[in-house]
Each structure stands twice: as structure tokens, then as C-alpha cells.
Design a protein around this motif. Structure first.
Motif, PDB file in Angstrom:
ATOM      1  N   GLY A   1      46.800  32.587  41.259  1.00 39.96           N
ATOM      2  CA  GLY A   1      45.821  33.532  40.629  1.00 39.96           C
ATOM      3  C   GLY A   1      44.637  32.796  40.172  1.00 39.96           C
ATOM      4  N   PHE A   2      44.433  31.383  40.438  1.00 38.46           N
ATOM      5  CA  PHE A   2      43.316  31.019  39.797  1.00 38.46           C
ATOM      6  C   PHE A   2      42.395  30.399  41.121  1.00 38.46           C
ATOM      7  CE2 PHE A   2      45.984  30.469  36.292  1.00 38.46           C
ATOM      8  CZ  PHE A   2      45.359  30.586  35.190  1.00 38.46           C
TER       9      PHE A   2
ATOM     10  N   ARG B   1      40.325  32.467  37.047  1.00 41.21           N
ATOM     11  CA  ARG B   1      40.552  33.594  37.769  1.00 41.21           C
ATOM     12  C   ARG B   1      39.662  34.305  38.642  1.00 41.21           C
ATOM     13  NH1 ARG B   1      45.963  34.745  37.181  1.00 41.21           N
ATOM     14  NH2 ARG B   1      46.973  33.820  35.308  1.00 41.21           N
TER      15      ARG B   1
ATOM     16  N   ASP C   1      35.808  35.073  34.448  1.00 40.83           N
ATOM     17  CA  ASP C   1      36.989  34.177  33.863  1.00 40.83           C
ATOM     18  C   ASP C   1      36.246  32.828  33.549  1.00 40.83           C
ATOM     19  OD1 ASP C   1      39.380  33.643  32.397  1.00 40.83           O
ATOM     20  OD2 ASP C   1      39.982  32.678  34.062  1.00 40.83           O
TER      21      ASP C   1
END
Length: 178
Positions: free
Chosen positions: A68-69, A117, A121
Motif C-alpha cells: 500500500g505504499f 500511500r 500521505d
């Protein structure tokens, strides 16, 4: 970790490292079978490579994007010399998105590789980084695409073959003189 000693690798070392990189879950016995050497030889070589800091671990390689990053960024930091590196390093180590930090030369003091993310973010992570009193200025570069992933196997092969890179020309650059 070996930081200055000249470590020599031979063909067997390189083949062992390549095999372990390709199949990290392979056992010593299977390594010995595939490399056509005794199990004790493989174990001794592996112990030597670990002891000299050539092999630093056997854990999984994690892809930040896969968890997810998906945004990778590089941040240079100018730090206040009054606060020093230790306080800033401790601050950065407490931020999970800071994957690595290196002291550098030039107009900045530290180079960090960070992940986030999303771009929104990323702003949160940068704000968290610059919240330290020891950081005077930050400059951020967002990576658009990875062209060459982190790799060490070509370096291992080159070391085992005794290569030192291309000869330097009159300008200190690799390649033939102009």
C-alpha cells in the motif's frame, strides 16, 4: 558489518550468493547438490560470508508498493549543527515511512528514502519529518518510476571476476579518453 576491509569473493562465493538470492528458502544440502560441492563447504562458505558482513540476512524482501505504499520519494535534509545528527537520526528512525537515511556531502546533510500511500500521505510524512527542531530545511523529489531496482548480484559477479570497472579518462570518468 564490514565497512573497510577488502573482501575477496571467488566464483563459488558468487554462485552461492546468486543461488540464495534466487531461492532464499533453499537449504544448505540442496545448495551443495546444485553447486556440486560438499555440504560442509557450503556451510563454511556461508558462515564466512555472514561473518565478514557480505551476507547480511536471509529475511524476505518486502515491496512497499505491494503493501500500500506506492509513492517513493527522496528527501534531502539540512540539519542544525547545534542539534547534530544523533537527535535527527533518532527522530527519523521513529517514522516508519523513512526506509533509509544516509549522511551525504554537498549542500545537504542527510538523504532519506521515504514511502507514502499517496501524494497527500506524502505531505503528512514530510510534515512529520520536518517537525524535528534539528531539521532546518528539506527538499523532496518524488520518484515517478523505478528504472533499476536495488540490486547487488551484478556487483557480486563483478567482485568474483576481479573487475574494477572501466579505466578512468583524463576527466576521472569511465571509458576511453576523449
Amino acid at each position: 558489518m564490514n565497512t573497510g576491509q577488502d573482501v575477496q569473493l571467488d566464483e563459488l562465493d558468487a554462485r552461492l550468493i546468486e543461488l540464495l538470492a534466487e531461492e532464499p528458502r533453499i537449504g544448505v544440502l540442496e545448495c551443495s547438490r546444485r553447486l556440486s560441492v560438499a555440504r560442509g563447504t557450503v556451510q563454511a562458505r556461508l558462515d564466512k560470508l555472514v561473518g565478514r558482513g557480505v551476507v547480511g540476512g536471509f529475511g524476505p524482501e518486502i515491496s512497499p508498493a505491494a503493501i500500500g505504499f506506492g509513492v517513493t520519494s527522496f528527501v534531502t535534509l539540512e540539519i542544525s549543527q547545534r542539534h547534530g545528527h544523533d537527535q535527527v537520526t533518532a527522530h527519523l528512525a521513529a517514522i516508519p515511512e523513512v526506509l533509509e537515511a544516509h549522511t551525504i556531502t554537498g549542500s545537504s546533510d542527510l538523504l532519506c528514502r521515504i514511502v507514502a500511500r499517496s501524494n497527500t500521505d506524502l505531505q503528512r510524512v514530510i510534515d512529520q519529518i520536518v517537525a524535528s527542531e534539528g531539521i532546518r530545511r528539506a527538499s523532496t523529489i518524488i520518484a515517478l518510476a523505478e528504472q533499476i531496482p536495488y540490486r547487488t548480484l551484478p556487483l557480486v559477479r563483478s567482485a568474483a571476476e576481479g573487475k574494477e570497472g572501466p579505466p578512468l579518462n583524463a576527466f576521472g570518468r569511465g571509458g576511453a579518453p576523449s
